[in-house]
Design a protein around this motif. Structure first.
Motif, PDB file in Angstrom:
ATOM      1  N   VAL A 616      31.929  51.468  48.561  1.00  0.00           N
ATOM      2  CA  VAL A 616      31.425  50.861  47.355  1.00  0.00           C
ATOM      3  C   VAL A 616      29.958  49.959  47.335  1.00  0.00           C
ATOM      4  O   VAL A 616      30.300  49.186  48.431  1.00  0.00           O
ATOM      5  N   VAL A 618      28.238  48.422  45.109  1.00  0.00           N
ATOM      6  CA  VAL A 618      28.004  47.498  43.965  1.00  0.00           C
ATOM      7  C   VAL A 618      29.059  46.384  43.734  1.00  0.00           C
ATOM      8  O   VAL A 618      30.233  46.607  44.012  1.00  0.00           O
ATOM      9  N   LYS A 619      29.101  45.450  43.035  1.00  0.00           N
ATOM     10  CA  LYS A 619      29.987  44.709  42.614  1.00  0.00           C
ATOM     11  C   LYS A 619      29.796  43.875  41.398  1.00  0.00           C
ATOM     12  O   LYS A 619      28.494  44.182  40.780  1.00  0.00           O
ATOM     13  N   VAL A 620      30.758  43.366  40.499  1.00  0.00           N
ATOM     14  CA  VAL A 620      30.462  42.915  39.312  1.00  0.00           C
ATOM     15  C   VAL A 620      29.456  41.879  39.639  1.00  0.00           C
ATOM     16  O   VAL A 620      29.333  40.951  40.269  1.00  0.00           O
ATOM     17  N   ASP A 622      26.314  42.823  39.463  1.00  0.00           N
ATOM     18  CA  ASP A 622      24.972  43.343  40.036  1.00  0.00           C
ATOM     19  C   ASP A 622      24.147  44.241  39.006  1.00  0.00           C
ATOM     20  O   ASP A 622      24.797  44.556  37.902  1.00  0.00           O
ATOM     21  N   ASP A 652      32.442  45.841  35.589  1.00  0.00           N
ATOM     22  CA  ASP A 652      34.052  46.052  36.249  1.00  0.00           C
ATOM     23  C   ASP A 652      33.661  46.831  37.189  1.00  0.00           C
ATOM     24  O   ASP A 652      33.219  48.024  37.229  1.00  0.00           O
ATOM     25  N   VAL A 653      34.484  46.725  38.500  1.00  0.00           N
ATOM     26  CA  VAL A 653      34.483  47.730  39.572  1.00  0.00           C
ATOM     27  C   VAL A 653      36.015  47.620  40.097  1.00  0.00           C
ATOM     28  O   VAL A 653      36.855  46.794  40.052  1.00  0.00           O
ATOM     29  N   VAL A 656      38.109  50.455  45.574  1.00  0.00           N
ATOM     30  CA  VAL A 656      37.622  49.629  46.718  1.00  0.00           C
ATOM     31  C   VAL A 656      37.770  50.594  47.837  1.00  0.00           C
ATOM     32  O   VAL A 656      38.206  52.174  47.850  1.00  0.00           O
ATOM     33  N   ILE A 668      33.972  52.470  37.880  1.00  0.00           N
ATOM     34  CA  ILE A 668      32.692  51.421  37.717  1.00  0.00           C
ATOM     35  C   ILE A 668      32.514  51.362  36.246  1.00  0.00           C
ATOM     36  O   ILE A 668      32.097  52.565  35.543  1.00  0.00           O
TER      37      ILE A 668
END
Length: 681
Positions: A616, A618-620, A622, A652-653, A656, A668
């Motif tokens: 993954v 990206v994260k919340v 980004d 939202d992600v 994992v 996502i």
């Protein structure tokens, strides 16, 4: 010499069924192994005995050596046939089988180990004098050394996983700018698929044919080849169409390539069935590619042109018998072509398709063979390769075989999951293939960068779909009625009764009405933004929607043959006319409650298929751009990159790394940046 009494088949699907058929003919008992996902699979019911070996994922069942050996002990099997895939080219498995006192129906572990590593195999073939592609296969795997070697070889080059095949861990690299990313991706794919990230580099041969030689060897020094197979039509290095003989083969070239393949097998003391694969360039030069130390998926085309049963030969050699076959006894008569029928969606980048097989009606035709491993009502599992069946046609000449195969595919109905049938027919009917000129570049050249796209649904097709909905709905209504005289069916006091439909076919909605003034006669009015079209549909057949009956319809003076079935409010339909054969599914949205949810909004990134999340990116919080890579999902050991369709902020992600996802799972969520925000920026 050891006579085999009972064989455990350490595999599933069509190849397990194929092996059992020969074993049964030879009077040998069979044992099936199965996972929780395969409880009702055909290979389980066909076997004399069946043993559960674990849960659905292959790492908990078909790849667990101890479970398979335990199943053999429980059933007193004295031999194990690995089929293809899974553990078939696993040297540790072959050795474990032999240490357990069982017969392994395949080569010795040493040969599997040697030829299973492309680098070691290539070094051995160079020593044996077998022609090889220039490249790099040394132990130094540093980026610096690989980059240096690539410069020496000259672009374009192929990056390949040393420990495996099937297109996994393989990349065509055109220049140095692409190399570093290709090394990273190929290593990751190779490690996940084969447990080794070792790579080799090879000079890319432009526009080659992929031609392989079938070899057979016994334990008494006898080695023969059974001619060649042309497997040039490939998609992402996965074979799509295979045939024998090769369209451009000459007697001289066959003798040369056959001798090289026999020498390759003899050099490593090979035993059993094996395939030596070559690239054949336009000048007639050929180069060793790899050796598959097992029975090949495409072995039926060799069986059809030689008249031999390769599984029977495998069993006899494993028992210690001498090959009752000399090279001069082998001849190729006629022509055979095979295609692989997959549950996959060509319109969605060939993503594997899962779900229930609502109807399965393979056609029965002379000189057409179906090697299948599914039954009606079975679910296509996300855990395994989505091949449903192999379809093989034979003819006295290539064109007869080709036409016969096209017709067999057109008359075969597999309703439920999406399939590649229409794609296969399209390939077989392309002029390049008809002329026997297809190379490994065939699919890329024919379909280009955009890939395969199905023909748009015609208005006649929509009309017929509407009539089948109408026939089904009328039948259900009559079933609920106490008694309706035939004279009153379709009767209306205000003229012809028009029944409205809003049919979702693919991603399009078609609004139409269907009316019927008399049995077998229908008027369909389709409404479009720019107007409307009236289409007349007639049939003289008994009107019922069932896959067991092929109905004939006259649609605006064009004849369609139709097999259809309803399942969970969805109409699955196989239709065929003089110039087309397609599978369609539709649902009448007027019968579906709309909860207002829109699962396909641009900011909602859903899983395109069942698989495992590899990474993954990206994260919340980004901010992402349209086209930015968000994640990588692996299915069937192939990695699929997921890109953003919008520009916006990640809010939202839900995934994992190493997480399993099902098709349409929300992964996502992106808050899309609207036009006003972009202008202000």
């Amino acid at each position: 010499m050891s006579s085999i009494r009972k064989i455990l088949i350490a595999n599933r699907g069509e190849i397990a069924v194929r092996i059992m058929q020969t074993a049964r003919r030879l009077g040998i008992s069979t044992v099936a192994v199965y996972s929780d996902a395969d409880v009702q699979a055909p290979h389980v019911t066909l076997a004399d005995e069946a043993i559960r070996i674990g849960a659905g994922p292959v790492g908990e069942s078909y790849l667990v050596i101890d479970n398979i050996l335990d199943a053999a002990r429980q059933t007193n099997a004295d031999a194990i046939h690995p089929g293809y895939g899974f553990l078939s080219e696993n040297a540790d498995f072959a050795e474990a089988v032999q240490k357990a006192g069982l017969i392994f129906i395949g080569p010795d572990a040493e040969a599997i180990s040697l030829m299973g590593n492309k680098a070691a195999a290539k070094r051995r073939m160079i020593e044996a004098g077998v022609p090889c592609v220039p490249g790099y296969e040394d132990a130094d795997q540093s980026d610096e050394r690989l980059i240096e070697a690539a410069n020496d070889i000259k672009f374009p080059i192929m990056v390949k996983a040393a420990a495996g095949g099937g297109g996994r861990g393989m990349r065509l690299v055109q220049d140095m700018d692409e190399l570093k990313n290709a090394l990273v991706t190929a290593r990751s794919e190779a490690a996940n698929a084969f447990g080794s990230d070792e790579l080799i580099l090879e000079k890319a041969i432009i526009y080659p044919r992929h031609v392989e030689i079938q070899v057979f060897a016994d334990r008494h020094g006898q080695v023969v080849h059974l001619g060649e197979r042309d497997c040039s039509v490939q998609r992402r290095h996965q074979k799509v169409i295979e045939e024998s003989p090769c369209p451009v083969m000459t007697a001289e070239l066959r003798a040369d390539m056959g001798a090289a393949a026999v020498e390759a097998a003899r050099n490593i003391n090979y035993v059993g069935a094996g395939t030596v694969e070559f690239l054949l360039d336009q000048s007639g030069a050929y180069y060793f590619l790899e050796m598959n130390t097992r029975l090949q998926v495409e072995h039926p085309v060799t069986e059809m042109v030689t008249g031999l049963d390769l599984v029977e030969l495998q069993i006899k050699v494993a028992q210690g018998e001498t090959l009752d076959l000399k090279q001069e006894d082998v001849s190729l008569d006629g022509h055979a072509i095979e295609v692989r029928l997959y549950a996959e969606d060509p319109n969605n980048d060939f993503m594997p398709a899962t779900g229930k097989i609502v109807a399965w009606r393979p056609v029965t035709m002379d000189n057409v063979r179906f090697d299948g491993g599914v039954v009606e009502g079975q679910d296509i599992s996300p855990f395994y390769d989505p091949m449903v069946a192999k379809v093989i046609a034979y003819g006295d000449d290539r064109e007869t075989a080709r036409k016969r195969l096209v017709e067999a595919l057109r008359q075969t109905a597999l309703l439920g999951p999406a399939t590649n049938r229409d794609f296969l027919v399209t390939c077989l009917e392309k002029e390049t293939f008809i002329k026997g000129e297809a190379t490994t570049a065939f699919i890329g050249e024919i379909f280009g960068e955009t890939g395969y796209t199905a023909e748009p649904v015609s208005n006649e097709t929509v009309a017929l779909q509407g009539v089948l909905h109408f026939i089904h709905d009328r039948g259900q209504a009559l079933d609920r009625a106490i008694s309706v005289p035939d004279a009153l069916k379709n009767f209306s006091t205000t003229g012809d009764l028009q029944t409205p439909y809003s049919l979702l076919i693919g991603e399009e909605i078609f609004d139409l009405t269907v009316s019927s003034a008399q049995a077998g006669s229908y008027q369909v009015d389709i409404t479009f933004e720019e107007g409307a079209e009236t289409i007349l549909v007639e049939t003289h057949d008994d009107e019922q929607v069932t896959p067991d009956v092929s109905l004939s319809f006259n649609v605006n003076n064009k004849i369609f043959k139709s097999r259809a079935v309803f399942d969970a409010n969805v109409l699955f339909h196989a239709m065929q006319s003089a110039d087309t054969a397609i599978f369609l599914s539709s649902i009448n949205q007027l019968h579906v409650t709309d909860d207002g949810a829109d699962g396909s909004a641009g900011g909602l990134v859903t899983a395109p298929l069942h698989g495992r999340v590899i990474e993954v990116f990206v994260k919340v919080g980004d901010k992402v751009e349209e086209g930015q890579k968000l994640a990588v999902v692996e299915a069937m050991k192939m990695q699929h990159e997921i890109f953003s369709e919008v520009e916006g902020d990640v809010i939202d992600v839900r995934i994992v790394s190493d997480q399993q996802v099902s098709v349409n799972d929300l992964m996502i969520e992106i808050a899309e940046e609207d036009a006003g925000d972009k202008e202000d920026a």
